[in-house]
Design a protein around this motif. Structure first.
Motif, PDB file in Angstrom:
ATOM      1  N   SER A 207       0.832  -1.212   0.000  1.00 40.85           N
ATOM      2  CA  SER A 207       0.000   0.000   0.000  1.00 40.85           C
ATOM      3  C   SER A 207       0.856   1.246   0.000  1.00 40.85           C
ATOM      4  CB  SER A 207      -0.933  -0.013   1.216  1.00 40.85           C
ATOM      5  OG  SER A 207      -1.863  -1.068   1.135  1.00 40.85           O
TER       6      SER A 207
ATOM      7  N   TYR B 113     -12.322   5.764  -2.180  1.00 43.37           N
ATOM      8  CA  TYR B 113     -13.316   5.025  -1.389  1.00 43.37           C
ATOM      9  C   TYR B 113     -14.654   4.951  -2.110  1.00 43.37           C
ATOM     10  CZ  TYR B 113     -16.382   3.754   2.476  1.00 43.37           C
ATOM     11  OH  TYR B 113     -17.304   3.126   3.270  1.00 43.37           O
TER      12      TYR B 113
ATOM     13  N   ASN C 269     -12.981   1.620  -3.696  1.00 42.97           N
ATOM     14  CA  ASN C 269     -12.821   1.106  -2.327  1.00 42.97           C
ATOM     15  C   ASN C 269     -11.514   0.315  -2.170  1.00 42.97           C
ATOM     16  OD1 ASN C 269     -13.524   0.829   0.349  1.00 42.97           O
ATOM     17  ND2 ASN C 269     -14.823  -0.957   0.007  1.00 42.97           N
ATOM     18  N   GLY C 270     -10.492   0.741  -2.910  1.00 42.73           N
ATOM     19  CA  GLY C 270      -9.198   0.085  -2.804  1.00 42.73           C
ATOM     20  C   GLY C 270      -8.958  -1.001  -3.821  1.00 42.73           C
TER      21      GLY C 270
ATOM     22  N   ASP D 192      -6.634  -4.796  -4.794  1.00 42.78           N
ATOM     23  CA  ASP D 192      -5.834  -3.831  -4.014  1.00 42.78           C
ATOM     24  C   ASP D 192      -5.001  -2.903  -4.900  1.00 42.78           C
ATOM     25  OD1 ASP D 192      -6.880  -4.970  -1.775  1.00 42.78           O
ATOM     26  OD2 ASP D 192      -5.071  -6.077  -1.211  1.00 42.78           O
TER      27      ASP D 192
ATOM     28  N   THR E 195      -5.743   0.011  -6.018  1.00 46.18           N
ATOM     29  CA  THR E 195      -5.868   1.414  -5.598  1.00 46.18           C
ATOM     30  C   THR E 195      -5.929   1.546  -4.082  1.00 46.18           C
ATOM     31  OG1 THR E 195      -8.286   1.302  -5.776  1.00 46.18           O
ATOM     32  CG2 THR E 195      -7.074   2.006  -7.730  1.00 46.18           C
ATOM     33  N   LYS E 196      -5.505   0.542  -3.364  1.00 46.73           N
ATOM     34  CA  LYS E 196      -5.584   0.579  -1.902  1.00 46.73           C
ATOM     35  C   LYS E 196      -4.355   1.313  -1.365  1.00 46.73           C
ATOM     36  CE  LYS E 196      -7.640  -2.640   0.264  1.00 46.73           C
ATOM     37  NZ  LYS E 196      -8.041  -3.934   0.851  1.00 46.73           N
TER      38      LYS E 196
ATOM     39  N   VAL F 230      -6.805   4.328   2.766  1.00 53.22           N
ATOM     40  CA  VAL F 230      -7.823   3.285   2.666  1.00 53.22           C
ATOM     41  C   VAL F 230      -7.475   2.128   3.590  1.00 53.22           C
ATOM     42  CG1 VAL F 230      -9.006   1.701   1.098  1.00 53.22           C
ATOM     43  CG2 VAL F 230      -8.347   3.977   0.308  1.00 53.22           C
ATOM     44  N   ARG F 231      -6.201   1.765   3.647  1.00 53.88           N
ATOM     45  CA  ARG F 231      -5.757   0.709   4.558  1.00 53.88           C
ATOM     46  C   ARG F 231      -6.004   1.117   6.014  1.00 53.88           C
ATOM     47  NH1 ARG F 231      -4.262  -4.445   3.355  1.00 53.88           N
ATOM     48  NH2 ARG F 231      -3.102  -3.657   1.558  1.00 53.88           N
TER      49      ARG F 231
ATOM     50  N   GLU G 256      -9.767   0.748   6.775  1.00 52.84           N
ATOM     51  CA  GLU G 256     -10.165  -0.651   6.953  1.00 52.84           C
ATOM     52  C   GLU G 256      -9.728  -1.176   8.314  1.00 52.84           C
ATOM     53  OE1 GLU G 256      -8.606  -2.903   3.735  1.00 52.84           O
ATOM     54  OE2 GLU G 256     -10.246  -2.379   2.369  1.00 52.84           O
TER      55      GLU G 256
END
Length: 309
Positions: free
Chosen positions: A87, A250, A254-255, A259, A261-262, A266-267, A270
Protein backbone atom coordinates in the motif's frame (compact mmCIF):
# COMPACT_ATOMS: atom_id res chain seq x y z
CA UNK A 1 31.18 73.05 23.06
CA UNK A 2 28.36 73.36 25.59
CA UNK A 3 25.88 70.59 26.23
CA UNK A 4 22.37 71.49 27.27
CA UNK A 5 20.69 70.09 30.35
CA UNK A 6 18.00 68.42 28.24
CA UNK A 7 20.60 66.47 26.24
CA UNK A 8 22.30 65.32 29.44
CA UNK A 9 19.01 64.08 30.91
CA UNK A 10 18.16 62.28 27.66
CA UNK A 11 21.53 60.52 27.70
CA UNK A 12 21.16 59.49 31.35
CA UNK A 13 17.46 58.47 31.19
CA UNK A 14 17.14 54.73 30.51
CA UNK A 15 15.51 53.69 27.26
CA UNK A 16 12.17 52.12 28.10
CA UNK A 17 11.92 50.47 24.70
CA UNK A 18 14.99 48.29 25.32
CA UNK A 19 14.50 45.11 27.33
CA UNK A 20 16.89 42.46 28.55
CA UNK A 21 17.72 39.74 26.07
CA UNK A 22 15.25 36.87 26.19
CA UNK A 23 12.40 38.87 27.73
CA UNK A 24 9.29 39.28 25.61
CA UNK A 25 6.12 41.16 26.37
CA UNK A 26 2.79 39.75 25.23
CA UNK A 27 0.96 42.34 23.21
CA UNK A 28 -2.76 43.05 23.26
CA UNK A 29 -3.14 41.07 20.02
CA UNK A 30 -1.35 38.16 21.65
CA UNK A 31 -3.74 38.17 24.60
CA UNK A 32 -6.69 38.18 22.19
CA UNK A 33 -5.28 35.20 20.31
CA UNK A 34 -4.26 33.27 23.43
CA UNK A 35 -7.63 31.54 24.11
CA UNK A 36 -7.97 30.33 20.51
CA UNK A 37 -4.36 29.16 20.34
CA UNK A 38 -4.71 27.38 23.69
CA UNK A 39 -7.90 25.63 22.58
CA UNK A 40 -6.31 24.66 19.27
CA UNK A 41 -3.26 23.29 21.09
CA UNK A 42 -5.38 21.23 23.47
CA UNK A 43 -7.49 19.84 20.63
CA UNK A 44 -4.28 18.87 18.78
CA UNK A 45 -2.19 17.53 21.66
CA UNK A 46 -4.82 15.31 23.33
CA UNK A 47 -5.61 13.27 20.15
CA UNK A 48 -1.89 12.96 19.41
CA UNK A 49 -1.16 11.63 22.91
CA UNK A 50 -4.07 9.19 22.64
CA UNK A 51 -2.85 8.06 19.22
CA UNK A 52 0.61 7.34 20.60
CA UNK A 53 -0.83 5.44 23.58
CA UNK A 54 -3.08 3.39 21.29
CA UNK A 55 -0.12 2.45 19.08
CA UNK A 56 1.46 0.67 22.06
CA UNK A 57 -1.78 -0.92 23.24
CA UNK A 58 -4.46 -3.38 22.32
CA UNK A 59 -7.70 -1.45 22.27
CA UNK A 60 -10.76 -3.15 23.75
CA UNK A 61 -14.17 -1.74 22.83
CA UNK A 62 -16.54 -4.22 24.51
CA UNK A 63 -17.68 -2.98 27.89
CA UNK A 64 -16.14 0.44 27.32
CA UNK A 65 -12.89 1.70 25.90
CA UNK A 66 -9.88 -0.03 27.49
CA UNK A 67 -6.20 0.11 26.56
CA UNK A 68 -4.14 -2.99 27.30
CA UNK A 69 -0.40 -2.42 27.00
CA UNK A 70 1.00 -4.49 24.12
CA UNK A 71 4.52 -3.09 23.85
CA UNK A 72 5.91 -3.01 20.34
CA UNK A 73 3.56 -5.66 18.96
CA UNK A 74 1.63 -3.27 16.75
CA UNK A 75 4.81 -1.66 15.44
CA UNK A 76 6.48 -5.00 14.73
CA UNK A 77 3.36 -6.14 12.93
CA UNK A 78 3.26 -2.97 10.83
CA UNK A 79 6.91 -3.15 9.77
CA UNK A 80 6.53 -6.85 8.92
CA UNK A 81 3.24 -6.51 7.02
CA UNK A 82 3.97 -7.04 3.32
CA UNK A 83 0.48 -5.88 2.32
CA UNK A 84 1.00 -2.62 4.17
CA UNK A 85 4.25 -1.97 2.33
CA UNK A 86 2.49 -2.71 -0.95
CA UNK A 87 0.00 0.00 0.00
CA UNK A 88 2.90 2.36 0.68
CA UNK A 89 4.28 1.58 -2.79
CA UNK A 90 0.85 2.26 -4.30
CA UNK A 91 0.66 5.52 -2.36
CA UNK A 92 4.08 6.58 -3.64
CA UNK A 93 3.10 5.76 -7.24
CA UNK A 94 -0.15 7.68 -6.85
CA UNK A 95 1.70 10.59 -5.23
CA UNK A 96 4.26 10.91 -8.04
CA UNK A 97 1.69 10.40 -10.82
CA UNK A 98 -0.85 12.94 -9.63
CA UNK A 99 1.70 15.54 -8.59
CA UNK A 100 3.66 15.29 -11.84
CA UNK A 101 0.63 15.53 -14.12
CA UNK A 102 -0.97 18.33 -12.10
CA UNK A 103 2.25 20.34 -12.07
CA UNK A 104 2.77 20.14 -15.83
CA UNK A 105 -0.87 20.84 -16.71
CA UNK A 106 -1.25 23.53 -14.06
CA UNK A 107 1.78 25.47 -15.29
CA UNK A 108 0.66 25.11 -18.92
CA UNK A 109 -2.85 26.38 -18.11
CA UNK A 110 -1.45 29.27 -16.07
CA UNK A 111 0.86 30.34 -18.89
CA UNK A 112 -2.03 30.18 -21.37
CA UNK A 113 -4.27 32.24 -19.08
CA UNK A 114 -1.49 34.75 -18.48
CA UNK A 115 -1.22 35.31 -22.23
CA UNK A 116 -4.98 35.59 -22.62
CA UNK A 117 -5.98 39.22 -22.99
CA UNK A 118 -9.71 39.03 -23.58
CA UNK A 119 -12.14 36.67 -21.90
CA UNK A 120 -9.92 35.77 -18.95
CA UNK A 121 -12.66 36.72 -16.51
CA UNK A 122 -14.95 34.17 -18.18
CA UNK A 123 -12.44 31.37 -18.74
CA UNK A 124 -10.81 31.46 -15.30
CA UNK A 125 -13.98 30.61 -13.27
CA UNK A 126 -14.74 27.72 -15.63
CA UNK A 127 -11.25 26.31 -15.13
CA UNK A 128 -11.40 26.73 -11.35
CA UNK A 129 -14.84 25.13 -11.05
CA UNK A 130 -13.66 21.50 -10.44
CA UNK A 131 -11.74 22.31 -7.26
CA UNK A 132 -14.92 23.65 -5.62
CA UNK A 133 -16.65 20.27 -6.02
CA UNK A 134 -16.52 17.93 -3.02
CA UNK A 135 -14.13 14.98 -3.63
CA UNK A 136 -16.87 12.47 -2.83
CA UNK A 137 -19.06 14.07 -5.51
CA UNK A 138 -16.15 13.83 -7.96
CA UNK A 139 -15.85 10.13 -7.12
CA UNK A 140 -19.57 9.51 -7.66
CA UNK A 141 -19.48 11.46 -10.92
CA UNK A 142 -16.52 9.45 -12.20
CA UNK A 143 -18.13 6.21 -11.09
CA UNK A 144 -21.32 6.89 -13.03
CA UNK A 145 -19.49 8.20 -16.10
CA UNK A 146 -17.39 5.01 -16.20
CA UNK A 147 -20.25 2.61 -15.55
CA UNK A 148 -20.13 -0.04 -18.34
CA UNK A 149 -23.94 -0.02 -18.68
CA UNK A 150 -24.93 3.63 -18.97
CA UNK A 151 -21.72 5.64 -18.44
CA UNK A 152 -20.90 8.31 -21.02
CA UNK A 153 -17.15 7.74 -20.92
CA UNK A 154 -17.64 3.98 -20.94
CA UNK A 155 -19.77 4.25 -24.10
CA UNK A 156 -17.12 6.43 -25.76
CA UNK A 157 -14.43 3.88 -24.91
CA UNK A 158 -16.61 1.05 -26.23
CA UNK A 159 -17.03 2.94 -29.50
CA UNK A 160 -13.26 2.80 -30.04
CA UNK A 161 -13.02 -0.87 -29.11
CA UNK A 162 -12.28 -0.76 -25.36
CA UNK A 163 -15.01 -2.95 -23.89
CA UNK A 164 -13.58 -3.82 -20.45
CA UNK A 165 -14.87 -2.29 -17.25
CA UNK A 166 -12.49 0.58 -16.50
CA UNK A 167 -12.92 0.37 -12.74
CA UNK A 168 -12.78 -3.45 -12.85
CA UNK A 169 -9.21 -3.74 -14.15
CA UNK A 170 -6.23 -2.93 -11.87
CA UNK A 171 -4.29 -0.73 -14.30
CA UNK A 172 -7.24 1.18 -15.73
CA UNK A 173 -8.81 1.64 -12.28
CA UNK A 174 -5.59 3.17 -10.95
CA UNK A 175 -5.33 5.44 -14.00
CA UNK A 176 -8.98 6.46 -13.55
CA UNK A 177 -8.60 7.58 -9.92
CA UNK A 178 -5.38 9.42 -10.81
CA UNK A 179 -7.15 11.33 -13.59
CA UNK A 180 -10.07 12.15 -11.29
CA UNK A 181 -7.68 13.73 -8.81
CA UNK A 182 -5.89 15.54 -11.65
CA UNK A 183 -9.20 16.90 -12.95
CA UNK A 184 -10.13 18.26 -9.53
CA UNK A 185 -6.85 19.75 -8.30
CA UNK A 186 -4.99 20.90 -11.42
CA UNK A 187 -6.93 24.21 -11.24
CA UNK A 188 -5.37 24.87 -7.82
CA UNK A 189 -1.86 24.55 -9.26
CA UNK A 190 -2.90 26.77 -12.17
CA UNK A 191 -4.31 29.43 -9.84
CA UNK A 192 -1.19 29.56 -7.66
CA UNK A 193 1.09 29.60 -10.71
CA UNK A 194 -0.97 32.36 -12.32
CA UNK A 195 -0.47 34.47 -9.20
CA UNK A 196 3.27 33.93 -9.51
CA UNK A 197 3.31 34.81 -13.20
CA UNK A 198 1.68 38.15 -12.44
CA UNK A 199 4.79 39.10 -10.48
CA UNK A 200 7.27 38.47 -13.30
CA UNK A 201 8.83 41.70 -14.55
CA UNK A 202 7.64 42.19 -18.17
CA UNK A 203 10.51 44.55 -18.99
CA UNK A 204 13.00 41.71 -18.47
CA UNK A 205 11.07 39.52 -20.89
CA UNK A 206 10.94 42.35 -23.43
CA UNK A 207 14.70 42.82 -23.16
CA UNK A 208 15.21 39.09 -23.73
CA UNK A 209 12.96 39.23 -26.79
CA UNK A 210 15.04 42.08 -28.22
CA UNK A 211 18.14 39.93 -27.71
CA UNK A 212 16.55 37.19 -29.81
CA UNK A 213 15.58 34.73 -27.05
CA UNK A 214 12.88 32.25 -28.02
CA UNK A 215 9.68 31.80 -26.02
CA UNK A 216 10.88 28.48 -24.63
CA UNK A 217 14.23 29.94 -23.50
CA UNK A 218 12.48 32.87 -21.85
CA UNK A 219 10.17 30.53 -19.99
CA UNK A 220 12.86 28.03 -18.96
CA UNK A 221 15.61 30.46 -17.98
CA UNK A 222 13.64 33.50 -16.78
CA UNK A 223 10.00 32.80 -15.99
CA UNK A 224 10.44 29.40 -14.33
CA UNK A 225 13.19 30.51 -11.92
CA UNK A 226 11.06 33.53 -10.98
CA UNK A 227 8.01 31.45 -10.07
CA UNK A 228 9.93 28.54 -8.52
CA UNK A 229 9.12 29.57 -4.91
CA UNK A 230 5.43 29.78 -5.82
CA UNK A 231 5.59 26.35 -7.44
CA UNK A 232 7.21 24.91 -4.32
CA UNK A 233 4.32 26.22 -2.24
CA UNK A 234 1.81 24.65 -4.64
CA UNK A 235 3.69 21.33 -4.59
CA UNK A 236 3.82 21.41 -0.78
CA UNK A 237 0.05 21.91 -0.52
CA UNK A 238 -0.75 19.16 -2.98
CA UNK A 239 1.84 16.78 -1.51
CA UNK A 240 0.27 16.94 1.93
CA UNK A 241 -3.17 16.38 0.40
CA UNK A 242 -2.01 13.45 -1.74
CA UNK A 243 -0.70 11.58 1.31
CA UNK A 244 -4.18 11.83 2.93
CA UNK A 245 -6.14 11.14 -0.28
CA UNK A 246 -9.19 9.01 0.49
CA UNK A 247 -12.60 10.21 -0.74
CA UNK A 248 -12.49 9.51 -4.47
CA UNK A 249 -10.88 6.08 -4.12
CA UNK A 250 -13.32 5.02 -1.39
CA UNK A 251 -16.33 6.06 -3.46
CA UNK A 252 -15.15 4.59 -6.78
CA UNK A 253 -13.07 1.46 -6.14
CA UNK A 254 -12.82 1.11 -2.33
CA UNK A 255 -9.20 0.08 -2.80
CA UNK A 256 -9.81 -2.51 -5.51
CA UNK A 257 -9.66 -4.27 -7.79
CA UNK A 258 -7.06 -6.64 -6.32
CA UNK A 259 -5.83 -3.83 -4.01
CA UNK A 260 -4.64 -1.88 -7.07
CA UNK A 261 -5.87 1.41 -5.60
CA UNK A 262 -5.58 0.58 -1.90
CA UNK A 263 -3.39 3.44 -0.75
CA UNK A 264 -2.47 3.99 2.90
CA UNK A 265 -5.54 6.06 3.95
CA UNK A 266 -7.82 3.29 2.67
CA UNK A 267 -5.76 0.71 4.56
CA UNK A 268 -6.04 2.87 7.69
CA UNK A 269 -9.81 3.11 7.30
CA UNK A 270 -10.16 -0.65 6.95
CA UNK A 271 -8.01 -1.35 10.00
CA UNK A 272 -9.87 1.14 12.18
CA UNK A 273 -13.51 0.95 11.09
CA UNK A 274 -13.88 -2.41 9.35
CA UNK A 275 -11.74 -4.66 11.55
CA UNK A 276 -11.73 -2.36 14.63
CA UNK A 277 -8.00 -2.94 15.08
CA UNK A 278 -7.46 0.53 16.51
CA UNK A 279 -3.96 -0.10 17.85
CA UNK A 280 -2.69 -1.15 14.44
CA UNK A 281 -4.57 1.74 12.81
CA UNK A 282 -2.87 4.15 15.24
CA UNK A 283 0.53 2.93 14.04
CA UNK A 284 -0.47 3.54 10.42
CA UNK A 285 -1.74 7.00 11.35
CA UNK A 286 1.54 7.90 13.05
CA UNK A 287 3.48 6.70 10.00
CA UNK A 288 1.34 8.96 7.81
CA UNK A 289 1.91 11.86 10.21
CA UNK A 290 5.68 11.37 10.15
CA UNK A 291 5.70 11.21 6.34
CA UNK A 292 3.65 14.42 6.12
CA UNK A 293 6.04 16.22 8.49
CA UNK A 294 9.07 15.03 6.51
CA UNK A 295 7.54 16.24 3.24
CA UNK A 296 6.68 19.61 4.77
CA UNK A 297 10.18 20.05 6.24
CA UNK A 298 11.78 19.10 2.94
CA UNK A 299 9.87 21.70 0.94
CA UNK A 300 10.24 24.39 3.64
CA UNK A 301 14.00 23.83 3.68
CA UNK A 302 14.07 23.87 -0.11
CA UNK A 303 12.19 27.18 -0.15
CA UNK A 304 14.63 28.60 2.41
CA UNK A 305 17.61 27.61 0.25
CA UNK A 306 16.04 29.24 -2.82
CA UNK A 307 15.49 32.48 -0.90
CA UNK A 308 19.12 32.53 0.26
CA UNK A 309 20.35 31.99 -3.27
Amino acid sequence: MSVSRTEVQASVRPDRTTRPAGSRKITFTGWLMAPGITLLGVLSIIPLVMLILMSFSKVRLLGGLRLEFAGLDNWARAFGDIELWKSWATTLTFFVSTLGIELVLGVAIAVALNRLVRGRGLVLPLILLPMFVAPSIVGLLGRYLLDPTFGLYANLLQSIGITQDVLGHPVSAFAAVVLMDVWEWTPLIALITLAGLSGVNPSVLEAASLDGASEWKKFWHMVLPSIRPILLVAILIRSMDAVRYFDIIYVTTNGGPADATKIIPVRLYEAAFRFFDLGYAAVIGIMMLVLTILIARFFVRLMGEKEEN
